[in-house]
Write an enzyme that holds these catalytic residues in place. Structure first.
Site, PDB file in Angstrom:
ATOM      1  N   HIS A 141       3.098   6.686  -5.470  1.00 35.16           N
ATOM      2  CA  HIS A 141       3.158   6.694  -6.751  1.00 35.16           C
ATOM      3  C   HIS A 141       1.755   8.507  -6.580  1.00 35.16           C
ATOM      4  CE1 HIS A 141       0.966   5.324 -10.372  1.00 35.16           C
ATOM      5  NE2 HIS A 141       1.355   6.635 -11.012  1.00 35.16           N
ATOM      6  N   GLU A 164       1.031  -1.363   0.472  1.00 40.26           N
ATOM      7  CA  GLU A 164       0.423  -0.057  -0.002  1.00 40.26           C
ATOM      8  C   GLU A 164       1.141   1.251  -0.195  1.00 40.26           C
ATOM      9  OE1 GLU A 164      -3.702  -0.004  -0.391  1.00 40.26           O
ATOM     10  OE2 GLU A 164      -3.180  -2.082  -0.046  1.00 40.26           O
TER      11      GLU A 164
END
Length: 693
Positions: free
Chosen positions: A488, A482
């Site tokens: 990202h 995660e």
């Protein structure tokens, strides 16, 4: 816009937050603030769109595309908070609000994306020769926006658009109902256990956590085992008491299919039929073809071919593992002078762990003391990111959060410049839906000078106060996974909101997160964070090597259960409208789909079955659950590249620059090629999962 000003100054959504990084002012947000802000947000964005289409000037990039990107700021502020809270800390009010506004959001979106005048202005910009002189991101914005209008039906006749709007509104309501029904049934089916003896094999921390949950539910003296989203519950790996394992498995499999008020089967079936009808109206053979066109896969046929390549060897490996486990049971029972028994699905994880310990000297339960959550976070997840990308983390205790368990960290670059805020919501609770995910509260883009605020949400059982949180091996992987999504989002450097962070094709979005998993057992990093909670002894390097050597053991099961869920998703969503309308029995359909694929193995059930397949009915993964394995082709290839070239700052910066920072502003395969210098190779994936010939 003026409509935002109709909100009183006391409404925290009326203007951009003044907190650092525009962190939502959770301490000021009350239930009564949502509806006025939502209604004002709808009015504001409608007025902004009307101003665009009514502009007497010829359509241009600035007065159409840029103006459209700026529209809806107020609605975005309130909906982002509402949607996040609905998944992480819901209550009766939020459930009602979500149910009430889900169809309104769908209708509002349709009113914009089906606006023919607006679509024609975008088309005019696309046809303008001067577009070729603009940046590649500008050109991509035009292309992607025009595709969104076409895929929403903007160029269809009014009757078709009207029906599409009805379908979208109904689907939105059904998705909300599915999520709420599943959460309620998951809570209801949490397993109540009467004695410690029935929890034999669990750690003291797990037992005390179960006792604490029981106490919260008014069941003093008992223990409650809560359910996580997948079929196979992680603690079954440690539970020695076979009847408890069986009861836990039965509870997991029963979710959404008990014929009570929480049953989800009719909801899912209606959603499948509506999606198939929508696809037909838009000119696609199936919902899967509609979804795949906007992804890397491009067609349902390509997905089918990839699954066919993987299914047979995965099923073969799972069958071989099953035989090995049965032999182990037979031998163990004979040594005890007891009659053997047939391996059942609730036995698989438990005996797979015993075989792993026996054959590879890897005891999963014995690894937990090395994975204390705080150390995993700071000396593992954070330290790995610092080594690769140069970023640092400072916890902020001065910012408001939506729940007392949530923590906030300010992220900075090596030179001290800001990156954004990272929030962690670690522990499970009844108000939180199952699973683990990353989402954003504020999404970076230069157009609006927006910073970044992201949150990782997990569902780790909370130990009693004063006791450490010891993660399982899988929970540790999930934390790294995660955080890959978080990176990202944090690293995005794009111009336009549409391309921010993880706004990339569904079958690419899992790529960065899966790459980040590789650092969990990177020897230099593991030596820092994987240390025994009592002795501070580092997880021995030979144990890490044994874990690596044992990595193929169990891959048959994990790959098969994943592919089985993927086959179920793909089977539902490759139906034509006529085929979907003919389906009446959910279980029978799923059974036939698995049998045709060669994955109907009662001992290896799908990771998610239709009644609790939240990913595809309430999580945005409809016809897209294949994306994990699709993205893993890129991930395995990239992991091999890092292994060969080293986990250096230079290589981390390259990955950040070429992949993580570009968001959706660049074609994902172009981004991958920019990093690797070539197209992806599937062989590393086949090797990793033991699927090579």
């Amino acid at each position: 816009m003026t409509d935002a000003m109709t909100l009183p100054a006391t409404n925290p959504f009326a203007s951009r937050s003044t907190l650092p990084f525009e962190m939502p002012p959770f301490d000021a947000i009350r239930d009564e603030h949502f509806r006025p802000a939502l209604e004002a947000g709808f009015r504001e964005e409608r007025a902004e769109v009307e101003a665009i289409v009514s502009n007497p000037e010829p359509a241009s990039f600035e007065n159409t595309l840029v103006a459209l990107e700026r529209a809806g700021a107020l609605l975005n502020r309130v909906s982002t908070v509402m949607n996040n809270l609905s998944g992480t800390d819901s209550d009766e009010f939020l459930d009602e609000l979500e149910s009430e506004y889900a169809p309104k959001f769908a209708a509002h979106s349709d009113a914009i994306l089906q606006n023919t005048r607006l679509a024609e202005r975008v088309q005019a910009v696309a046809n303008d020769p001067s577009l070729a002189e603009r940046s590649s991101e500008d050109q991509r914005l035009v292309t992607e926006t025009l595709a969104a209008f076409r895929r929403a039906g903007a160029f269809l006749d009014e009757a078709s658009k009207s029906r599409l709007s009805e379908i979208n509104g109904r689907l939105s309501s059904l998705a909300t109902s599915f999520e709420q029904h599943l959460l309620a049934d998951t809570n209801d089916l949490a397993l109540v256990v009467d004695s410690r003896e029935e929890l034999a094999g669990l750690s003291e921390a797990d037992i005390e956590a179960a006792r604490a949950v029981a106490k919260e539910r008014g069941l003093d003296g008992k223990f409650v085992l809560t359910l996580v989203l997948p079929t196979s519950q992680p603690i079954m790996e440690s539970l020695e008491h076979r009847p408890t394992r069986q009861r836990l498995f039965a509870a997991s499999r029963a979710r959404g299919s008990r014929g009570n008020e929480h049953d989800t089967r009719a909801i899912g079936l209606e959603m499948v039929k509506l999606r198939a009808e929508r696809a037909e109206i838009l000119g696609y053979a199936s919902h899967a073809d509609y979804v795949a066109e906007d992804a890397m896969a491009k067609s349902a046929k390509a997905i089918t071919e990839r699954l066919e390549l993987l299914v047979a060897p995965a099923a073969r490996n799972a069958a071989a593992e099953q035989e090995r486990l049965q032999r182990f049971i037979d031998q163990e029972q004979a040594a005890r002078g007891k009659e053997s028994f047939t391996l059942e699905p609730w036995d698989f994880a438990y005996y797979a762990a015993k075989v792993r310990a026996h054959d590879y000297a890897v005891d999963a339960a014995a690894l937990r003391p090395y994975f204390e959550a705080e150390r995993v976070l700071k000396d593992g997840v954070f330290a790995g990111a610092t080594a690769l990308y140069g970023i640092t983390f400072a916890e902020r205790h001065d910012l408001p959060v939506y729940h007392e368990d949530v923590r906030v960290f300010e992220v900075s670059n090596e030179d001290g410049s800001p990156v954004g805020l990272f929030m962690l919501d670690l522990y499970t609770r009844d108000s939180k839906r199952g699973g683990a995910w990353m989402t954003d509260f504020v999404q970076q883009n230069r157009l609006e000078n927006k910073p970044t605020v992201v949150v990782n949400v997990l569902n780790v059982p909370k130990p009693p106060k004063g006791m450490p949180t010891l993660l399982t091996f899988d929970e540790t992987i999930t934390m790294f996974h995660e955080f890959g999504h978080a990176l990202h989002g944090l690293f995005g450097q794009v111009e336009y909101p549409s391309f921010g962070g993880t706004n990339v094709p569904r079958d690419f979005v899992e790529f960065p997160s899966q790459v980040n998993e590789m650092w969990m057992l990177w020897p230099e990093l593991a030596a820092k964070y994987a240390r025994h909670i009592e002795t501070d002894e580092a997880l021995p390097r030979e144990t890490i090597e044994k874990v690596r050597a044992a990595s193929l053991w169990g891959e048959g099961f994990s790959t098969s259960e994943y592919l089985a869920a993927t086959v179920v998703d793909h089977a539902w969503h490759t139906l034509s409208r006529a085929e979907a309308d003919a389906v009446t029995d959910v279980e029978a359909f799923e059974r036939v789909a698995l049998e045709r694929a060669g994955l109907l193995n009662p001992v290896v059930p799908p990771r998610y079955s239709t009644p609790y397949f939240q990913h595809i009915f309430a999580g945005g993964y409809s016809a897209g659950y294949y994306s994990y394995i699709w993205a893993e082709v890129l991930d395995a290839d990239t992991a091999e590249w890092f292994t060969k070239n080293g986990a250096t700052r230079e290589n981390g910066e390259r990955f950040r620059r070429e992949v993580l920072s570009v968001g959706g502003a660049k074609d994902p395969m172009e981004a991958f090629r920019s990093f690797m210098g070539r197209d992806a190779d599937i062989q590393p994936l086949l090797k990793r999962r033991g699927l090579s010939a």
